[in-house]
Design an enzyme around this catalytic site. Structure first.
Site, PDB file in Angstrom:
ATOM      1  N   GLY A   1     -16.019   0.500  14.118  1.00 57.33           N
ATOM      2  CA  GLY A   1     -17.006  -0.586  13.996  1.00 57.33           C
ATOM      3  C   GLY A   1     -16.630  -1.811  14.807  1.00 57.33           C
ATOM      4  O   GLY A   1     -17.487  -2.510  15.351  1.00 57.33           O
ATOM      5  N   GLU A   2     -15.308  -2.061  14.921  1.00 59.57           N
ATOM      6  CA  GLU A   2     -14.851  -3.264  15.626  1.00 59.57           C
ATOM      7  C   GLU A   2     -14.758  -3.064  17.138  1.00 59.57           C
ATOM      8  O   GLU A   2     -14.687  -4.034  17.881  1.00 59.57           O
ATOM      9  CB  GLU A   2     -13.465  -3.684  15.091  1.00 59.57           C
ATOM     10  CG  GLU A   2     -13.529  -4.203  13.668  1.00 59.57           C
ATOM     11  CD  GLU A   2     -12.142  -4.335  13.027  1.00 59.57           C
ATOM     12  OE1 GLU A   2     -11.168  -4.595  13.738  1.00 59.57           O
ATOM     13  OE2 GLU A   2     -12.061  -4.160  11.791  1.00 59.57           O
TER      14      GLU A   2
ATOM     15  N   ARG B   1     -13.518  14.411   8.120  1.00 60.86           N
ATOM     16  CA  ARG B   1     -14.240  14.759   6.883  1.00 60.86           C
ATOM     17  C   ARG B   1     -15.715  15.023   7.169  1.00 60.86           C
ATOM     18  O   ARG B   1     -16.302  14.384   8.041  1.00 60.86           O
ATOM     19  CB  ARG B   1     -14.137  13.628   5.856  1.00 60.86           C
ATOM     20  CG  ARG B   1     -12.736  13.397   5.359  1.00 60.86           C
ATOM     21  CD  ARG B   1     -12.667  12.183   4.440  1.00 60.86           C
ATOM     22  NE  ARG B   1     -11.519  11.362   4.796  1.00 60.86           N
ATOM     23  CZ  ARG B   1     -11.343  10.097   4.434  1.00 60.86           C
ATOM     24  NH1 ARG B   1     -12.247   9.493   3.682  1.00 60.86           N
ATOM     25  NH2 ARG B   1     -10.279   9.432   4.821  1.00 60.86           N
TER      26      ARG B   1
ATOM     27  N   GLY C   1     -14.100   3.704  10.346  1.00 65.62           N
ATOM     28  CA  GLY C   1     -12.771   4.012  10.874  1.00 65.62           C
ATOM     29  C   GLY C   1     -12.631   5.516  10.849  1.00 65.62           C
ATOM     30  O   GLY C   1     -13.637   6.233  10.889  1.00 65.62           O
TER      31      GLY C   1
ATOM     32  N   GLY D   1     -11.761   7.134   8.259  1.00 59.75           N
ATOM     33  CA  GLY D   1     -12.616   7.274   7.080  1.00 59.75           C
ATOM     34  C   GLY D   1     -13.727   6.246   7.241  1.00 59.75           C
ATOM     35  O   GLY D   1     -13.483   5.195   7.833  1.00 59.75           O
TER      36      GLY D   1
ATOM     37  N   ASN E   1       0.877  -1.173   0.000  1.00 60.17           N
ATOM     38  CA  ASN E   1       0.000   0.000   0.000  1.00 60.17           C
ATOM     39  C   ASN E   1       0.913   1.220   0.000  1.00 60.17           C
ATOM     40  O   ASN E   1       1.452   1.598   1.038  1.00 60.17           O
ATOM     41  CB  ASN E   1      -0.890  -0.033   1.245  1.00 60.17           C
ATOM     42  CG  ASN E   1      -1.895   1.106   1.256  1.00 60.17           C
ATOM     43  OD1 ASN E   1      -1.883   1.967   0.372  1.00 60.17           O
ATOM     44  ND2 ASN E   1      -2.761   1.111   2.250  1.00 60.17           N
TER      45      ASN E   1
ATOM     46  N   ASP F   1     -10.048  11.210  16.937  1.00 60.13           N
ATOM     47  CA  ASP F   1     -10.013   9.837  17.451  1.00 60.13           C
ATOM     48  C   ASP F   1     -11.168   9.616  18.410  1.00 60.13           C
ATOM     49  O   ASP F   1     -11.309  10.333  19.408  1.00 60.13           O
ATOM     50  CB  ASP F   1      -8.670   9.590  18.159  1.00 60.13           C
ATOM     51  CG  ASP F   1      -8.467   8.107  18.451  1.00 60.13           C
ATOM     52  OD1 ASP F   1      -9.312   7.514  19.155  1.00 60.13           O
ATOM     53  OD2 ASP F   1      -7.473   7.544  17.974  1.00 60.13           O
TER      54      ASP F   1
ATOM     55  N   ARG G   1      -2.401  -2.214  -3.585  1.00 55.02           N
ATOM     56  CA  ARG G   1      -3.696  -1.568  -3.380  1.00 55.02           C
ATOM     57  C   ARG G   1      -3.726  -0.267  -4.186  1.00 55.02           C
ATOM     58  O   ARG G   1      -2.806   0.539  -4.111  1.00 55.02           O
ATOM     59  CB  ARG G   1      -3.878  -1.237  -1.899  1.00 55.02           C
ATOM     60  CG  ARG G   1      -5.107  -0.393  -1.680  1.00 55.02           C
ATOM     61  CD  ARG G   1      -5.118   0.250  -0.319  1.00 55.02           C
ATOM     62  NE  ARG G   1      -6.306   1.059  -0.200  1.00 55.02           N
ATOM     63  CZ  ARG G   1      -6.347   2.228   0.423  1.00 55.02           C
ATOM     64  NH1 ARG G   1      -5.257   2.714   0.986  1.00 55.02           N
ATOM     65  NH2 ARG G   1      -7.462   2.913   0.484  1.00 55.02           N
TER      66      ARG G   1
ATOM     67  N   GLU H   1      -8.189  -6.262   4.500  1.00 55.89           N
ATOM     68  CA  GLU H   1      -8.034  -5.886   3.089  1.00 55.89           C
ATOM     69  C   GLU H   1      -6.781  -6.526   2.480  1.00 55.89           C
ATOM     70  O   GLU H   1      -6.783  -6.900   1.315  1.00 55.89           O
ATOM     71  CB  GLU H   1      -7.953  -4.354   2.986  1.00 55.89           C
ATOM     72  CG  GLU H   1      -9.286  -3.689   3.270  1.00 55.89           C
ATOM     73  CD  GLU H   1      -9.163  -2.235   3.675  1.00 55.89           C
ATOM     74  OE1 GLU H   1      -8.792  -1.977   4.837  1.00 55.89           O
ATOM     75  OE2 GLU H   1      -9.436  -1.366   2.840  1.00 55.89           O
TER      76      GLU H   1
ATOM     77  N   ARG I   1     -11.695   7.546  20.662  1.00 56.68           N
ATOM     78  CA  ARG I   1     -11.375   7.268  22.077  1.00 56.68           C
ATOM     79  C   ARG I   1     -11.290   8.564  22.878  1.00 56.68           C
ATOM     80  O   ARG I   1     -11.831   8.663  23.984  1.00 56.68           O
ATOM     81  CB  ARG I   1     -10.058   6.485  22.183  1.00 56.68           C
ATOM     82  CG  ARG I   1     -10.233   5.045  21.764  1.00 56.68           C
ATOM     83  CD  ARG I   1      -8.920   4.352  21.542  1.00 56.68           C
ATOM     84  NE  ARG I   1      -8.305   4.797  20.288  1.00 56.68           N
ATOM     85  CZ  ARG I   1      -7.406   4.107  19.623  1.00 56.68           C
ATOM     86  NH1 ARG I   1      -6.971   2.970  20.092  1.00 56.68           N
ATOM     87  NH2 ARG I   1      -6.918   4.551  18.488  1.00 56.68           N
TER      88      ARG I   1
ATOM     89  N   GLY J   1     -11.837   0.387  12.681  1.00 58.18           N
ATOM     90  CA  GLY J   1     -11.441   0.652  14.069  1.00 58.18           C
ATOM     91  C   GLY J   1     -12.614   0.965  14.987  1.00 58.18           C
ATOM     92  O   GLY J   1     -12.699   0.452  16.104  1.00 58.18           O
TER      93      GLY J   1
ATOM     94  N   HIS K   1     -13.218   1.873  -0.064  1.00 58.23           N
ATOM     95  CA  HIS K   1     -13.197   0.769   0.915  1.00 58.23           C
ATOM     96  C   HIS K   1     -13.775  -0.517   0.321  1.00 58.23           C
ATOM     97  O   HIS K   1     -14.224  -1.395   1.057  1.00 58.23           O
ATOM     98  CB  HIS K   1     -14.045   1.083   2.175  1.00 58.23           C
ATOM     99  CG  HIS K   1     -13.530   2.188   3.027  1.00 58.23           C
ATOM    100  ND1 HIS K   1     -14.384   3.089   3.640  1.00 58.23           N
ATOM    101  CD2 HIS K   1     -12.272   2.531   3.399  1.00 58.23           C
ATOM    102  CE1 HIS K   1     -13.664   3.951   4.357  1.00 58.23           C
ATOM    103  NE2 HIS K   1     -12.381   3.634   4.221  1.00 58.23           N
TER     104      HIS K   1
HETATM  105  P1  AMP Z   1      -9.231   2.985  11.513  1.00 58.44           P
HETATM  106  O1  AMP Z   1      -9.213   4.182  10.595  1.00 58.44           O
HETATM  107  O2  AMP Z   1     -10.025   1.826  10.982  1.00 58.44           O
HETATM  108  O3  AMP Z   1      -7.863   2.600  11.999  1.00 58.44           O
HETATM  109  O4  AMP Z   1     -10.020   3.451  12.846  1.00 58.44           O
HETATM  110  C1  AMP Z   1      -9.607   4.518  13.654  1.00 58.44           C
HETATM  111  C2  AMP Z   1     -10.691   4.811  14.684  1.00 58.44           C
HETATM  112  O5  AMP Z   1     -10.971   3.609  15.403  1.00 58.44           O
HETATM  113  C3  AMP Z   1     -10.312   5.859  15.709  1.00 58.44           C
HETATM  114  O6  AMP Z   1     -11.369   6.816  15.828  1.00 58.44           O
HETATM  115  C4  AMP Z   1     -10.163   5.094  17.002  1.00 58.44           C
HETATM  116  O7  AMP Z   1     -10.652   5.811  18.078  1.00 58.44           O
HETATM  117  C5  AMP Z   1     -10.984   3.845  16.777  1.00 58.44           C
HETATM  118  N1  AMP Z   1     -10.358   2.697  17.467  1.00 58.44           N
HETATM  119  C6  AMP Z   1      -9.320   1.989  17.028  1.00 58.44           C
HETATM  120  N2  AMP Z   1      -8.989   1.031  17.948  1.00 58.44           N
HETATM  121  C7  AMP Z   1      -9.829   1.171  18.981  1.00 58.44           C
HETATM  122  C8  AMP Z   1     -10.002   0.528  20.247  1.00 58.44           C
HETATM  123  N3  AMP Z   1      -9.226  -0.501  20.617  1.00 58.44           N
HETATM  124  N4  AMP Z   1     -10.995   0.963  21.062  1.00 58.44           N
HETATM  125  C9  AMP Z   1     -11.778   1.986  20.679  1.00 58.44           C
HETATM  126  N5  AMP Z   1     -11.665   2.637  19.505  1.00 58.44           N
HETATM  127  C10 AMP Z   1     -10.702   2.254  18.666  1.00 58.44           C
END
Ligand code: AMP
Length: 400
Positions: free
Chosen positions: A334-335, A242, A211, A213, A7, A284, A91, A387, A286, A332, A181
Protein backbone atom coordinates in the site's frame (compact mmCIF):
# COMPACT_ATOMS: atom_id res chain seq x y z
CA UNK A 1 9.07 8.08 29.28
CA UNK A 2 10.72 5.06 27.59
CA UNK A 3 8.46 2.19 26.53
CA UNK A 4 9.62 -1.14 25.19
CA UNK A 5 7.32 -2.63 22.53
CA UNK A 6 7.50 -6.41 22.06
CA UNK A 7 6.27 -8.66 19.26
CA UNK A 8 7.06 -12.24 20.27
CA UNK A 9 6.70 -15.05 17.74
CA UNK A 10 7.36 -18.75 18.26
CA UNK A 11 11.02 -18.50 17.21
CA UNK A 12 11.51 -14.74 17.01
CA UNK A 13 11.29 -11.63 19.14
CA UNK A 14 11.06 -8.14 17.66
CA UNK A 15 11.34 -5.04 19.79
CA UNK A 16 11.37 -1.27 19.62
CA UNK A 17 12.32 1.13 22.39
CA UNK A 18 10.21 4.28 22.04
CA UNK A 19 10.85 7.60 23.74
CA UNK A 20 7.33 8.96 24.29
CA UNK A 21 8.80 12.41 24.59
CA UNK A 22 8.51 13.14 20.85
CA UNK A 23 7.31 9.59 20.06
CA UNK A 24 10.69 8.60 18.64
CA UNK A 25 11.96 5.06 18.16
CA UNK A 26 15.45 5.08 19.72
CA UNK A 27 16.31 1.39 19.34
CA UNK A 28 14.99 -1.58 17.46
CA UNK A 29 16.03 -5.16 17.05
CA UNK A 30 15.25 -8.73 16.27
CA UNK A 31 16.12 -12.06 17.89
CA UNK A 32 15.79 -14.95 15.48
CA UNK A 33 15.98 -18.75 15.55
CA UNK A 34 14.99 -18.95 19.23
CA UNK A 35 14.93 -22.64 20.19
CA UNK A 36 17.11 -23.51 17.17
CA UNK A 37 20.43 -21.68 17.69
CA UNK A 38 19.99 -17.92 18.10
CA UNK A 39 20.93 -14.55 16.61
CA UNK A 40 20.33 -10.97 17.68
CA UNK A 41 20.51 -7.86 15.52
CA UNK A 42 20.09 -4.61 17.47
CA UNK A 43 20.21 -1.07 16.15
CA UNK A 44 20.70 2.21 17.98
CA UNK A 45 18.44 4.49 15.93
CA UNK A 46 20.19 7.64 17.15
CA UNK A 47 23.70 6.66 16.07
CA UNK A 48 22.88 4.05 13.43
CA UNK A 49 25.26 1.60 15.20
CA UNK A 50 24.28 -2.05 14.73
CA UNK A 51 25.15 -4.85 17.14
CA UNK A 52 25.00 -8.42 15.87
CA UNK A 53 25.68 -11.63 17.73
CA UNK A 54 25.09 -15.30 17.15
CA UNK A 55 24.45 -16.80 20.55
CA UNK A 56 22.53 -19.77 21.93
CA UNK A 57 18.89 -18.85 22.57
CA UNK A 58 17.20 -21.99 23.87
CA UNK A 59 14.13 -20.01 24.92
CA UNK A 60 12.54 -16.53 25.06
CA UNK A 61 14.04 -15.76 28.49
CA UNK A 62 17.55 -16.03 27.08
CA UNK A 63 16.48 -13.94 24.06
CA UNK A 64 15.25 -11.19 26.43
CA UNK A 65 18.59 -11.32 28.22
CA UNK A 66 20.29 -10.66 24.87
CA UNK A 67 17.94 -7.72 24.26
CA UNK A 68 18.76 -6.36 27.70
CA UNK A 69 22.50 -6.69 27.03
CA UNK A 70 22.20 -4.94 23.63
CA UNK A 71 20.24 -2.05 25.15
CA UNK A 72 22.65 -1.30 28.00
CA UNK A 73 26.05 -2.34 26.64
CA UNK A 74 28.09 -2.82 23.49
CA UNK A 75 28.38 -0.61 20.40
CA UNK A 76 24.60 -0.13 19.93
CA UNK A 77 23.92 0.72 23.60
CA UNK A 78 21.09 3.28 24.06
CA UNK A 79 20.51 3.48 27.82
CA UNK A 80 22.67 3.19 30.94
CA UNK A 81 20.22 1.32 33.09
CA UNK A 82 17.24 -0.93 32.39
CA UNK A 83 15.32 1.01 35.06
CA UNK A 84 14.92 3.80 32.48
CA UNK A 85 12.30 1.60 30.76
CA UNK A 86 9.05 2.48 32.50
CA UNK A 87 6.69 0.00 30.84
CA UNK A 88 6.47 -2.79 28.28
CA UNK A 89 3.74 -3.20 25.64
CA UNK A 90 3.15 -6.57 23.98
CA UNK A 91 1.43 -7.18 20.65
CA UNK A 92 -1.11 -10.03 20.88
CA UNK A 93 -2.68 -11.41 17.70
CA UNK A 94 -5.87 -13.02 19.05
CA UNK A 95 -7.98 -11.45 21.79
CA UNK A 96 -11.14 -13.25 20.59
CA UNK A 97 -14.34 -11.93 22.08
CA UNK A 98 -12.66 -11.67 25.51
CA UNK A 99 -10.72 -8.44 25.00
CA UNK A 100 -12.09 -5.36 23.28
CA UNK A 101 -9.32 -3.04 24.39
CA UNK A 102 -5.73 -2.99 25.62
CA UNK A 103 -5.20 -3.98 29.27
CA UNK A 104 -2.51 -4.15 31.94
CA UNK A 105 -1.24 -7.71 32.37
CA UNK A 106 -2.18 -9.76 35.41
CA UNK A 107 -2.67 -13.51 35.90
CA UNK A 108 -6.28 -13.34 34.74
CA UNK A 109 -5.24 -11.65 31.50
CA UNK A 110 -2.56 -14.29 30.85
CA UNK A 111 -5.16 -17.04 31.48
CA UNK A 112 -7.53 -15.27 29.05
CA UNK A 113 -4.90 -15.14 26.30
CA UNK A 114 -4.06 -18.78 26.99
CA UNK A 115 -7.72 -19.78 26.66
CA UNK A 116 -7.65 -18.38 23.11
CA UNK A 117 -4.67 -20.48 21.94
CA UNK A 118 -6.96 -22.78 19.93
CA UNK A 119 -8.01 -19.78 17.83
CA UNK A 120 -4.42 -18.67 17.17
CA UNK A 121 -2.20 -21.73 17.64
CA UNK A 122 0.79 -20.14 15.90
CA UNK A 123 0.66 -16.84 17.77
CA UNK A 124 -0.92 -16.82 21.24
CA UNK A 125 1.30 -19.53 22.80
CA UNK A 126 4.38 -17.59 21.60
CA UNK A 127 2.99 -14.33 23.01
CA UNK A 128 2.51 -15.98 26.42
CA UNK A 129 6.08 -17.30 26.34
CA UNK A 130 7.18 -13.76 25.50
CA UNK A 131 5.21 -12.19 28.36
CA UNK A 132 6.46 -14.72 30.93
CA UNK A 133 10.07 -14.35 29.78
CA UNK A 134 9.81 -10.56 29.84
CA UNK A 135 8.48 -10.56 33.40
CA UNK A 136 11.31 -12.89 34.40
CA UNK A 137 14.00 -10.64 32.90
CA UNK A 138 12.58 -7.15 33.56
CA UNK A 139 10.97 -7.94 36.91
CA UNK A 140 7.39 -7.65 38.18
CA UNK A 141 7.79 -3.98 39.07
CA UNK A 142 7.81 -2.90 35.39
CA UNK A 143 4.17 -2.66 34.28
CA UNK A 144 3.31 -4.66 31.16
CA UNK A 145 0.39 -4.07 28.81
CA UNK A 146 -1.13 -6.21 26.06
CA UNK A 147 -2.50 -4.69 22.85
CA UNK A 148 -4.69 -6.96 20.76
CA UNK A 149 -4.63 -7.06 16.95
CA UNK A 150 -8.38 -7.53 16.77
CA UNK A 151 -9.63 -5.31 19.62
CA UNK A 152 -10.31 -2.43 17.20
CA UNK A 153 -12.67 -4.70 15.25
CA UNK A 154 -14.81 -5.51 18.29
CA UNK A 155 -17.39 -2.87 17.29
CA UNK A 156 -18.49 -4.88 14.23
CA UNK A 157 -22.20 -5.65 14.22
CA UNK A 158 -23.31 -9.33 14.20
CA UNK A 159 -24.41 -9.18 10.56
CA UNK A 160 -20.78 -8.47 9.68
CA UNK A 161 -19.09 -10.91 12.04
CA UNK A 162 -21.36 -13.96 11.95
CA UNK A 163 -20.69 -16.83 9.54
CA UNK A 164 -23.89 -18.44 8.26
CA UNK A 165 -23.14 -21.93 9.65
CA UNK A 166 -25.37 -23.69 12.22
CA UNK A 167 -25.60 -21.34 15.20
CA UNK A 168 -24.53 -24.07 17.64
CA UNK A 169 -20.95 -23.89 16.27
CA UNK A 170 -20.78 -20.21 17.09
CA UNK A 171 -21.99 -21.00 20.61
CA UNK A 172 -19.73 -24.02 21.02
CA UNK A 173 -16.49 -22.72 19.46
CA UNK A 174 -16.95 -18.95 19.14
CA UNK A 175 -16.40 -19.25 15.39
CA UNK A 176 -16.95 -15.81 13.84
CA UNK A 177 -15.10 -12.99 12.09
CA UNK A 178 -12.59 -11.33 14.43
CA UNK A 179 -10.37 -9.47 11.97
CA UNK A 180 -6.67 -8.65 12.28
CA UNK A 181 -4.21 -5.78 11.68
CA UNK A 182 -6.52 -3.79 13.99
CA UNK A 183 -3.70 -1.73 15.49
CA UNK A 184 -2.63 -0.67 12.00
CA UNK A 185 -6.19 0.16 10.86
CA UNK A 186 -6.68 2.16 14.08
CA UNK A 187 -3.45 4.10 13.62
CA UNK A 188 -3.96 5.02 9.95
CA UNK A 189 -7.66 5.89 10.33
CA UNK A 190 -6.87 8.24 13.23
CA UNK A 191 -4.03 9.77 11.23
CA UNK A 192 -6.31 10.14 8.19
CA UNK A 193 -8.84 12.15 10.23
CA UNK A 194 -5.95 14.26 11.53
CA UNK A 195 -4.70 14.93 7.98
CA UNK A 196 -8.25 15.86 6.92
CA UNK A 197 -8.54 18.19 9.91
CA UNK A 198 -11.84 16.55 10.82
CA UNK A 199 -13.26 14.63 13.75
CA UNK A 200 -13.15 10.90 12.98
CA UNK A 201 -16.66 10.72 14.49
CA UNK A 202 -18.08 12.30 11.33
CA UNK A 203 -16.10 10.28 8.77
CA UNK A 204 -16.48 7.11 6.71
CA UNK A 205 -13.00 5.70 6.03
CA UNK A 206 -11.82 2.57 4.23
CA UNK A 207 -8.32 1.49 5.27
CA UNK A 208 -6.33 -0.90 3.07
CA UNK A 209 -3.44 -2.59 4.88
CA UNK A 210 -1.64 -4.25 1.97
CA UNK A 211 1.48 -6.19 2.88
CA UNK A 212 2.40 -9.84 2.61
CA UNK A 213 -0.71 -10.29 4.75
CA UNK A 214 -3.47 -7.90 3.73
CA UNK A 215 -6.82 -6.70 5.01
CA UNK A 216 -9.32 -3.95 4.30
CA UNK A 217 -11.52 -2.34 6.96
CA UNK A 218 -14.61 -0.13 6.87
CA UNK A 219 -14.59 2.47 9.67
CA UNK A 220 -17.64 4.63 10.30
CA UNK A 221 -17.47 7.38 12.91
CA UNK A 222 -14.24 5.89 14.26
CA UNK A 223 -15.71 2.41 14.72
CA UNK A 224 -15.10 -0.68 12.60
CA UNK A 225 -18.24 -1.88 10.84
CA UNK A 226 -16.61 -4.60 8.74
CA UNK A 227 -13.19 -6.07 7.98
CA UNK A 228 -11.94 -8.60 5.45
CA UNK A 229 -9.98 -11.04 7.64
CA UNK A 230 -12.04 -13.56 9.56
CA UNK A 231 -11.63 -16.17 12.26
CA UNK A 232 -7.99 -16.29 11.16
CA UNK A 233 -5.88 -14.03 8.93
CA UNK A 234 -6.68 -16.31 5.94
CA UNK A 235 -9.96 -14.70 4.92
CA UNK A 236 -10.43 -11.69 2.69
CA UNK A 237 -8.65 -11.32 -0.63
CA UNK A 238 -5.49 -12.68 -2.28
CA UNK A 239 -2.29 -12.15 -0.24
CA UNK A 240 1.41 -12.99 -0.68
CA UNK A 241 0.97 -16.70 0.10
CA UNK A 242 -2.64 -16.88 1.35
CA UNK A 243 -5.78 -17.53 -0.66
CA UNK A 244 -8.08 -14.99 0.95
CA UNK A 245 -11.74 -16.02 0.66
CA UNK A 246 -12.43 -18.90 -1.74
CA UNK A 247 -15.35 -21.30 -2.14
CA UNK A 248 -14.99 -23.75 0.81
CA UNK A 249 -16.10 -26.57 -1.51
CA UNK A 250 -12.87 -26.14 -3.46
CA UNK A 251 -11.07 -27.05 -0.23
CA UNK A 252 -13.14 -30.13 0.61
CA UNK A 253 -12.89 -31.24 -3.05
CA UNK A 254 -9.09 -30.96 -2.96
CA UNK A 255 -8.92 -32.72 0.40
CA UNK A 256 -10.82 -35.65 -1.12
CA UNK A 257 -8.74 -35.71 -4.31
CA UNK A 258 -5.31 -35.14 -2.77
CA UNK A 259 -5.88 -36.84 0.59
CA UNK A 260 -4.74 -33.75 2.52
CA UNK A 261 -4.80 -33.77 6.32
CA UNK A 262 -6.05 -30.60 8.08
CA UNK A 263 -2.39 -29.57 8.56
CA UNK A 264 -1.53 -30.09 4.88
CA UNK A 265 -4.65 -28.14 3.89
CA UNK A 266 -3.58 -25.34 6.18
CA UNK A 267 -0.10 -25.27 4.65
CA UNK A 268 -1.39 -25.06 1.07
CA UNK A 269 -3.97 -22.36 1.82
CA UNK A 270 -1.69 -20.24 4.03
CA UNK A 271 1.79 -20.74 2.61
CA UNK A 272 1.60 -21.94 -1.00
CA UNK A 273 -1.32 -19.98 -2.41
CA UNK A 274 -2.02 -16.32 -3.13
CA UNK A 275 0.33 -14.34 -5.35
CA UNK A 276 3.00 -17.04 -4.96
CA UNK A 277 0.59 -19.83 -5.92
CA UNK A 278 -0.77 -18.06 -8.99
CA UNK A 279 2.50 -16.56 -10.27
CA UNK A 280 4.71 -19.52 -9.37
CA UNK A 281 7.44 -16.89 -8.95
CA UNK A 282 7.36 -15.22 -5.55
CA UNK A 283 5.14 -13.81 -2.84
CA UNK A 284 7.05 -10.51 -3.04
CA UNK A 285 5.33 -7.95 -5.23
CA UNK A 286 8.66 -6.53 -6.41
CA UNK A 287 9.63 -9.86 -8.03
CA UNK A 288 6.15 -10.45 -9.42
CA UNK A 289 5.93 -6.94 -10.84
CA UNK A 290 9.31 -7.34 -12.57
CA UNK A 291 8.19 -10.65 -14.10
CA UNK A 292 4.84 -9.19 -15.18
CA UNK A 293 6.61 -6.29 -16.89
CA UNK A 294 8.79 -8.81 -18.74
CA UNK A 295 5.62 -10.45 -20.08
CA UNK A 296 5.13 -13.36 -17.67
CA UNK A 297 1.39 -14.10 -17.99
CA UNK A 298 0.95 -15.79 -14.60
CA UNK A 299 2.73 -12.95 -12.81
CA UNK A 300 0.41 -10.50 -14.53
CA UNK A 301 -2.61 -12.66 -13.64
CA UNK A 302 -1.61 -12.67 -9.95
CA UNK A 303 -1.49 -8.87 -9.94
CA UNK A 304 -4.73 -8.62 -11.94
CA UNK A 305 -6.52 -10.78 -9.33
CA UNK A 306 -5.02 -8.71 -6.50
CA UNK A 307 -5.99 -5.33 -7.97
CA UNK A 308 -9.48 -6.55 -8.93
CA UNK A 309 -10.21 -8.05 -5.51
CA UNK A 310 -9.00 -4.96 -3.66
CA UNK A 311 -11.30 -2.77 -5.80
CA UNK A 312 -14.19 -5.17 -5.17
CA UNK A 313 -13.67 -5.03 -1.38
CA UNK A 314 -13.50 -1.25 -1.39
CA UNK A 315 -16.72 -1.15 -3.44
CA UNK A 316 -18.48 -3.48 -1.04
CA UNK A 317 -17.45 -1.35 1.94
CA UNK A 318 -18.74 1.80 0.25
CA UNK A 319 -22.06 -0.07 0.06
CA UNK A 320 -21.75 -1.27 3.68
CA UNK A 321 -21.22 2.30 4.95
CA UNK A 322 -23.50 3.90 2.33
CA UNK A 323 -20.69 6.17 1.27
CA UNK A 324 -17.03 6.94 1.90
CA UNK A 325 -15.08 10.12 2.63
CA UNK A 326 -11.53 8.77 2.49
CA UNK A 327 -9.53 5.71 1.49
CA UNK A 328 -6.12 4.95 3.02
CA UNK A 329 -3.34 2.76 1.64
CA UNK A 330 -0.73 1.35 4.04
CA UNK A 331 1.58 -1.70 4.47
CA UNK A 332 4.57 -2.54 2.27
CA UNK A 333 2.47 -2.75 -0.91
CA UNK A 334 0.00 0.00 0.00
CA UNK A 335 2.86 2.38 0.78
CA UNK A 336 4.94 1.61 -2.31
CA UNK A 337 3.05 0.02 -5.18
CA UNK A 338 1.77 3.13 -6.93
CA UNK A 339 0.61 1.28 -10.07
CA UNK A 340 -1.82 -0.74 -7.93
CA UNK A 341 -3.09 2.44 -6.25
CA UNK A 342 -3.51 4.17 -9.62
CA UNK A 343 -5.47 1.26 -11.07
CA UNK A 344 -7.81 1.03 -8.06
CA UNK A 345 -8.41 4.81 -7.94
CA UNK A 346 -8.88 5.24 -11.70
CA UNK A 347 -11.42 2.41 -11.85
CA UNK A 348 -13.30 3.92 -8.90
CA UNK A 349 -13.31 7.41 -10.45
CA UNK A 350 -17.09 7.09 -10.91
CA UNK A 351 -17.46 7.26 -7.10
CA UNK A 352 -15.77 10.66 -7.01
CA UNK A 353 -12.06 9.88 -6.79
CA UNK A 354 -9.83 12.27 -8.75
CA UNK A 355 -6.32 10.81 -8.66
CA UNK A 356 -3.31 13.13 -8.68
CA UNK A 357 -0.99 10.88 -10.73
CA UNK A 358 2.19 12.82 -9.88
CA UNK A 359 1.46 12.83 -6.14
CA UNK A 360 0.66 9.12 -6.33
CA UNK A 361 3.96 8.24 -7.99
CA UNK A 362 6.07 10.20 -5.56
CA UNK A 363 4.32 9.13 -2.35
CA UNK A 364 6.42 6.01 -1.73
CA UNK A 365 9.13 4.69 0.63
CA UNK A 366 7.77 6.05 3.89
CA UNK A 367 6.24 9.26 2.49
CA UNK A 368 2.82 10.32 3.75
CA UNK A 369 0.17 12.39 2.01
CA UNK A 370 -2.90 12.72 -0.20
CA UNK A 371 -2.75 11.22 -3.70
CA UNK A 372 -5.99 12.81 -4.89
CA UNK A 373 -6.55 16.28 -6.34
CA UNK A 374 -7.45 18.97 -3.76
CA UNK A 375 -11.05 19.12 -5.05
CA UNK A 376 -11.55 15.35 -5.16
CA UNK A 377 -14.86 14.55 -3.38
CA UNK A 378 -13.29 11.39 -1.94
CA UNK A 379 -9.77 11.77 -0.58
CA UNK A 380 -7.17 9.02 -0.91
CA UNK A 381 -4.12 8.96 1.36
CA UNK A 382 -0.92 6.98 1.68
CA UNK A 383 -0.09 6.69 5.39
CA UNK A 384 2.86 4.57 6.55
CA UNK A 385 1.57 2.45 9.39
CA UNK A 386 3.12 2.47 12.85
CA UNK A 387 1.71 -0.32 14.98
CA UNK A 388 4.57 -0.08 17.49
CA UNK A 389 3.78 3.56 18.24
CA UNK A 390 0.10 2.69 18.75
CA UNK A 391 1.12 -0.07 21.21
CA UNK A 392 3.43 2.38 23.01
CA UNK A 393 0.64 5.00 23.23
CA UNK A 394 -1.83 2.48 24.68
CA UNK A 395 0.84 1.31 27.14
CA UNK A 396 1.59 4.86 28.25
CA UNK A 397 -2.13 5.67 28.68
CA UNK A 398 -2.71 2.56 30.79
CA UNK A 399 0.30 2.88 33.09
CA UNK A 400 0.11 6.63 33.66
P1 AMP B 1 4.83 -5.96 4.52
O1 AMP B 1 4.26 -7.33 4.81
O2 AMP B 1 3.95 -4.83 4.97
O3 AMP B 1 6.26 -5.82 4.96
O4 AMP B 1 4.89 -5.83 2.91
C1 AMP B 1 5.62 -6.71 2.09
C2 AMP B 1 5.27 -6.43 0.63
O5 AMP B 1 5.51 -5.04 0.37
C3 AMP B 1 6.09 -7.22 -0.36
O6 AMP B 1 5.22 -7.80 -1.34
C4 AMP B 1 6.98 -6.19 -1.03
O7 AMP B 1 7.13 -6.44 -2.38
C5 AMP B 1 6.25 -4.89 -0.80
N1 AMP B 1 7.23 -3.79 -0.61
C6 AMP B 1 7.89 -3.52 0.51
N2 AMP B 1 8.74 -2.46 0.30
C7 AMP B 1 8.61 -2.10 -0.98
C8 AMP B 1 9.21 -1.11 -1.82
N3 AMP B 1 10.12 -0.26 -1.35
N4 AMP B 1 8.81 -1.05 -3.12
C9 AMP B 1 7.88 -1.90 -3.58
N5 AMP B 1 7.28 -2.85 -2.84
C10 AMP B 1 7.64 -2.97 -1.56
Amino acid sequence: MLILVINAGSSSLKYQLIDMNGEICIAKGLCERIGVDGKIEAKNMRTGEVYEEETAMPNHTVAFQSVKKALISGNAKVIDDLAEIKAVGHRIVQGGALFNKSVVIDNEVIDGIESLCDLAPLHNPAHIQGIRACIEVFGKEVPEVVVFDNAFHSTMPPEAYMFPIPYEYYEKYKIRRYGFHGTSHRYVSARCAELMGQDIKGLKIITCHLGNGASITAIKNGEVVDTSMGLTPLDGFIMGTRTGGIDPSAVTYLQAKEGWTPEQTDTVLNKKSGVLGISGISNDDRDVKAAALEGNARAKLARDIQWYQIRKFIGSYVAAMQGVDAIVFTGGIGENTFDLRADVCEKLAFLGIALDAAANEKTIRGAEGAITAPDSPIKVFVIPTNEELMIARDTQDLVK
